[in-house]
Design a protein around this motif. Sequence first.
Motif, PDB file in Angstrom:
ATOM      1  N   UNK A  78       0.863  -1.176   0.000  1.00  0.00           N
ATOM      2  CA  UNK A  78       0.000   0.000   0.000  1.00  0.00           C
ATOM      3  C   UNK A  78       0.900   1.227   0.000  1.00  0.00           C
ATOM      4  N   UNK A  79       0.684   2.101  -0.954  1.00  0.00           N
ATOM      5  CA  UNK A  79       1.500   3.305  -1.074  1.00  0.00           C
ATOM      6  C   UNK A  79       1.438   4.104   0.221  1.00  0.00           C
ATOM      7  N   UNK A  80       2.609   4.515   0.703  1.00  0.00           N
ATOM      8  CA  UNK A  80       2.705   5.309   1.925  1.00  0.00           C
ATOM      9  C   UNK A  80       2.609   4.511   3.206  1.00  0.00           C
ATOM     10  N   UNK A  81       2.312   3.215   3.113  1.00  0.00           N
ATOM     11  CA  UNK A  81       2.183   2.397   4.325  1.00  0.00           C
ATOM     12  C   UNK A  81       3.169   1.238   4.365  1.00  0.00           C
ATOM     13  N   UNK A  82       3.651   0.796   3.207  1.00  0.00           N
ATOM     14  CA  UNK A  82       4.644  -0.254   3.193  1.00  0.00           C
ATOM     15  C   UNK A  82       4.263  -1.484   2.398  1.00  0.00           C
ATOM     16  N   UNK A  83       5.124  -2.484   2.522  1.00  0.00           N
ATOM     17  CA  UNK A  83       4.984  -3.722   1.751  1.00  0.00           C
ATOM     18  C   UNK A  83       5.197  -4.913   2.665  1.00  0.00           C
ATOM     19  N   UNK A  84       4.507  -6.001   2.345  1.00  0.00           N
ATOM     20  CA  UNK A  84       4.655  -7.238   3.092  1.00  0.00           C
ATOM     21  C   UNK A  84       4.896  -8.365   2.093  1.00  0.00           C
ATOM     22  N   UNK A  85       6.009  -9.066   2.273  1.00  0.00           N
ATOM     23  CA  UNK A  85       6.333 -10.224   1.448  1.00  0.00           C
ATOM     24  C   UNK A  85       5.999 -11.487   2.227  1.00  0.00           C
ATOM     25  N   UNK A  86       5.459 -12.458   1.522  1.00  0.00           N
ATOM     26  CA  UNK A  86       5.119 -13.755   2.103  1.00  0.00           C
ATOM     27  C   UNK A  86       5.928 -14.828   1.389  1.00  0.00           C
ATOM     28  N   UNK A  87       6.803 -15.475   2.120  1.00  0.00           N
ATOM     29  CA  UNK A  87       7.592 -16.581   1.595  1.00  0.00           C
ATOM     30  C   UNK A  87       7.004 -17.851   2.201  1.00  0.00           C
ATOM     31  N   UNK A  88       6.590 -18.776   1.353  1.00  0.00           N
ATOM     32  CA  UNK A  88       6.102 -20.069   1.848  1.00  0.00           C
ATOM     33  C   UNK A  88       6.982 -21.168   1.280  1.00  0.00           C
ATOM     34  N   UNK A  89       7.534 -21.963   2.186  1.00  0.00           N
ATOM     35  CA  UNK A  89       8.408 -23.067   1.810  1.00  0.00           C
ATOM     36  C   UNK A  89       7.827 -24.378   2.308  1.00  0.00           C
ATOM     37  N   UNK A  90       7.836 -25.417   1.461  1.00  0.00           N
ATOM     38  CA  UNK A  90       7.371 -26.723   1.933  1.00  0.00           C
ATOM     39  C   UNK A  90       8.337 -27.265   2.989  1.00  0.00           C
ATOM     40  N   UNK A  91       7.816 -28.037   3.931  1.00  0.00           N
ATOM     41  CA  UNK A  91       8.668 -28.618   4.971  1.00  0.00           C
ATOM     42  C   UNK A  91       9.709 -29.555   4.369  1.00  0.00           C
ATOM     43  N   UNK A  92       9.341 -30.233   3.313  1.00  0.00           N
ATOM     44  CA  UNK A  92      10.251 -31.170   2.656  1.00  0.00           C
ATOM     45  C   UNK A  92      10.557 -30.636   1.264  1.00  0.00           C
ATOM     46  N   UNK A  93      11.841 -30.496   0.964  1.00  0.00           N
ATOM     47  CA  UNK A  93      12.264 -29.916  -0.312  1.00  0.00           C
ATOM     48  C   UNK A  93      11.868 -30.802  -1.481  1.00  0.00           C
ATOM     49  N   UNK A  94      11.509 -30.130  -2.554  1.00  0.00           N
ATOM     50  CA  UNK A  94      11.337 -30.857  -3.812  1.00  0.00           C
ATOM     51  C   UNK A  94      12.734 -31.135  -4.343  1.00  0.00           C
ATOM     52  N   UNK A  95      12.915 -32.195  -5.035  1.00  0.00           N
ATOM     53  CA  UNK A  95      14.233 -32.544  -5.577  1.00  0.00           C
ATOM     54  C   UNK A  95      14.452 -31.764  -6.874  1.00  0.00           C
ATOM     55  N   UNK A  96      15.232 -30.723  -6.768  1.00  0.00           N
ATOM     56  CA  UNK A  96      15.540 -29.881  -7.921  1.00  0.00           C
ATOM     57  C   UNK A  96      17.057 -29.894  -8.136  1.00  0.00           C
ATOM     58  N   UNK A  97      17.517 -29.537  -9.316  1.00  0.00           N
ATOM     59  CA  UNK A  97      18.959 -29.466  -9.532  1.00  0.00           C
ATOM     60  C   UNK A  97      19.582 -28.396  -8.635  1.00  0.00           C
ATOM     61  N   UNK A  98      20.874 -28.548  -8.347  1.00  0.00           N
ATOM     62  CA  UNK A  98      21.577 -27.675  -7.406  1.00  0.00           C
ATOM     63  C   UNK A  98      21.644 -26.231  -7.889  1.00  0.00           C
ATOM     64  N   UNK A  99      21.680 -25.979  -9.171  1.00  0.00           N
ATOM     65  CA  UNK A  99      21.735 -24.605  -9.647  1.00  0.00           C
ATOM     66  C   UNK A  99      20.545 -24.300 -10.541  1.00  0.00           C
ATOM     67  N   UNK A 100      20.152 -23.047 -10.538  1.00  0.00           N
ATOM     68  CA  UNK A 100      18.967 -22.638 -11.312  1.00  0.00           C
ATOM     69  C   UNK A 100      19.252 -22.624 -12.788  1.00  0.00           C
TER      70      UNK A 100
END
Length: 169
Positions: free
Chosen positions: A147-169
Amino acid sequence: MKDFSHVDREEAVCIDLNHAIRSTLTVTRNEYKYVADVVTELGEIPPVECYPGEINQVLLNIVVNAAHAIADTKQRGTITIRTRQVDEMVEIAIRDTGTGIPEAIRTKVFDPFFTTKEIGKGTGQGLYIAHQVVTVKHGGTLALESEIGKGTKFFIRLPLKAERKPASL
């Protein structure tokens, strides 16, 4: 500093995200100490399987951006960080009392090379990388409310157990 830095790992490991947040706040202290007070409301959350160095980088990018947004107001502000478990995920909410992000550009903040900072101050890579790490590499979500003049809120949601992805993006 030792807690914050992790050798790049090819395997995800279980970490205490609350500890990672405290370490990030130690590392970023010089960015926020003159412009903001930090409030932490760290809930009881289980260990999260993730790539710790990359999650620390995500937290660092968002906290530093929060400090810069508050500095732009020319008034001392607050950065509030909360954690909680939501079903099979852990949520980290990072709220600032900065300038806010105009609605017209909110959909662009996760694009590569997009920045609202003046030339020489930002690369437009921080939130792009954060989004890639959270969503692609960890199978989580990264969203924001602002909200302009009031700020920003970021929401990060991570699964408890990682998905198996390659080590680099």
